[in-house]
Structures are given as C-alpha cells and as structure tokens.
Design a protein around this motif. Structure first.
Motif, PDB file in Angstrom:
ATOM      1  N   TRP A   9     -36.395 -49.144 -26.837  1.00 33.66           N
ATOM      2  CA  TRP A   9     -36.453 -50.286 -26.056  1.00 33.66           C
ATOM      3  C   TRP A   9     -36.995 -49.831 -24.483  1.00 33.66           C
ATOM      4  N   SER A  10     -38.157 -49.314 -24.352  1.00 34.05           N
ATOM      5  CA  SER A  10     -38.530 -49.118 -23.178  1.00 34.05           C
ATOM      6  C   SER A  10     -39.349 -50.158 -22.849  1.00 34.05           C
ATOM      7  N   ARG A  11     -38.988 -50.520 -21.234  1.00 34.99           N
ATOM      8  CA  ARG A  11     -39.559 -51.712 -20.805  1.00 34.99           C
ATOM      9  C   ARG A  11     -40.953 -51.454 -20.063  1.00 34.99           C
ATOM     10  N   LYS A  12     -41.205 -50.010 -20.162  1.00 34.80           N
ATOM     11  CA  LYS A  12     -42.483 -49.594 -19.473  1.00 34.80           C
ATOM     12  C   LYS A  12     -43.748 -50.145 -20.544  1.00 34.80           C
ATOM     13  N   ASP A  13     -43.273 -50.206 -21.820  1.00 40.85           N
ATOM     14  CA  ASP A  13     -44.232 -50.505 -22.894  1.00 40.85           C
ATOM     15  C   ASP A  13     -44.277 -52.301 -23.124  1.00 40.85           C
ATOM     16  N   GLN A  14     -43.126 -52.809 -23.068  1.00 41.78           N
ATOM     17  CA  GLN A  14     -43.111 -54.227 -22.979  1.00 41.78           C
ATOM     18  C   GLN A  14     -42.151 -54.716 -21.925  1.00 41.78           C
ATOM     19  N   SER A  15     -42.624 -56.053 -21.143  1.00 39.88           N
ATOM     20  CA  SER A  15     -41.570 -56.340 -20.343  1.00 39.88           C
ATOM     21  C   SER A  15     -40.246 -56.846 -20.800  1.00 39.88           C
TER      22      SER A  15
END
Length: 242
Positions: free
Chosen positions: A113-119
């Motif tokens: 759940w990385s927000r860098k890879d997907q908003s």
C-alpha cells in the motif's frame, strides 16, 4: 468490468505531475520567446511543450483507461472457478477485473500500500472498490511483501502482476518475488507479469526454475506511460504440469 464503479487513482502520480508541469513550463517559455521576438526559441519551446503534453496525455489515458482494456482482454479466458493472486494489487484495477470473471473462484490481492506508486493507495480503498464493483464476496486482501508470500505452495491457478515488481529496488529482491510467484502457482498454472522494466530478467529466473512455456510481448500503445520509451511488456508463462 465494462463499466467501472470504483475509484482507481493514478499510477506514479509524481511522474504524471512532472510531465504536466514540464509542458506548462515549456509552453510558457514559448510564449515569452515570441513576445520577446525570438521566434526560433519560441518554436523550439512550443514543439517541446506540445510533445510533453502529448506524453502526459498518453500517460493519463493508460492509467485511466488503457490498462483496464488490456487486462480485460488478458483475463477473458478465466472460466470462473480459478484462484487468482495479484502481486502488488494497489487499488484493485487488475484484481477486481479478475474477480468480476469469477463465480466459484476467489481473487486475492497482496500489497504494501505505497502511495508513491499509486495515488491514495490503501487497503480500505481497495475494499471499497471491491464493494462498489459488486465483487467483495470473492476478494481477499493481504498486507504483505511479494518477496515472502504468506501462502502455501501451489495454491493459485493464476498469478498476475501489473507494474509492481519493478518497484522492488534490488535485482535479488525482484528475482525472489518471481520465485515466490512460481512457488505459489500450481503445476499447470498461468503467470501473467506486466512491467515496463526487467521482464527479460523475470523470464531468465523462470527458465532457471524449469519453466519453458514462456512468451514475452509488447502490450502496445494502450499501455504506454508517455510514449514507446515507457512501453509495457507482458511475460506469459505456464508452470510445467506434474
């Protein structure tokens, strides 16, 4: 899902933002150049700005429409009873497309759940999307690392991943993720790995594991993130049956 009801965000939003910002800057410089009576510079900046804007449009199309159309075609052969695993499922673009084709089967997504890879990437968002698409009853979400999958050997019929494995920073880590995908795939099962980097290395790892039924191909303009220099390739592999 011919009509999507969930909210799927943007892939690598910083990259899309950079393209849009670059286009604005170049077009602004073109306007300044023309007002300062420097037409050659104005034309150069204008062409650069339009080119960058076209790249941003390509990126936006892929992240909002193109990848969905491609994955819908790739997953069409699902018969309904499969167990499907999505590595790096994010907000569920691929996971829920697969789930929509299942009846007695189940779709499992795993992500950090990385927000860098997907908003806006978060498990709660993916759960909400599953409910919005009407497939929550056949979807499982797991928080975990694809390099150490918390599943037994050979429990999935299909393993998929869309632009996720390349986010692992080391070659050793990416190799381990592919090994883990192979481990949890049943004999005779299908693996579909889409990425714009490292697919030859993924193929090499699988061949080292004894997989010979492998095909690698370009997924075309619908899966370009800005242009052909960020084209997405698909690695399709069938694990040998016992």
């Amino acid at each position: 899902m011919s009509t999507r009801h969930g909210s799927y965000g943007f892939d690598a939003p910083w990259a899309l933002g950079g393209l849009l910002f670059g286009a604005v800057v170049l077009l602004a410089l073109a306007a300044v150049s023309f007002t300062q009576d420097i037409p050659a510079a104005g034309i150069a900046f204008a062409l650069g700005g339009l080119y960058t804007l076209a790249s941003a449009s390509s990126y936006l199309y892929t992240t909002r429409r193109g990848k969905f159309a491609v994955w819908a075609e790739l997953l069409r052969p699902l018969e309904g009873g499969e167990r499907v695993l999505d590595l790096g499922c994010g907000r569920g673009a691929v996971l829920l497309t697969a789930a929509a084709r299942l009846t007695s089967g189940r779709a499992t997504g795993i992500d950090l759940w990385s927000r860098k890879d997907q908003s806006g990437n978060a498990g709660a968002v993916t759960s909400a999307n599953a409910a919005a698409e009407g497939v929550a009853d056949r979807v499982d979400l797991v928080t975990g690392d694809m390099r150490t999958l918390p599943f037994e050997d050979g429990v999935f019929d299909v393993v998929v991943s869309s632009l996720a494995i390349h986010n692992i920073p080391s070659a050793e880590g990416r190799e381990q993720a592919v090994r883990e995908a192979h481990r949890v795939l049943r004999p005779g099962g299908l693996m579909l790995l889409a990425d714009f980097q490292f697919t030859p290395a993924y193929e090499e790892t699988l061949r080292g594991l004894g997989v010979t039924d492998i095909r690698r191909r370009d997924l075309g303009p619908r899966f370009w993130y800005g242009g052909p220099w960020f084209a997405t390739s698909l690695l399709e592999a069938r694990k040998p049956a016992l």
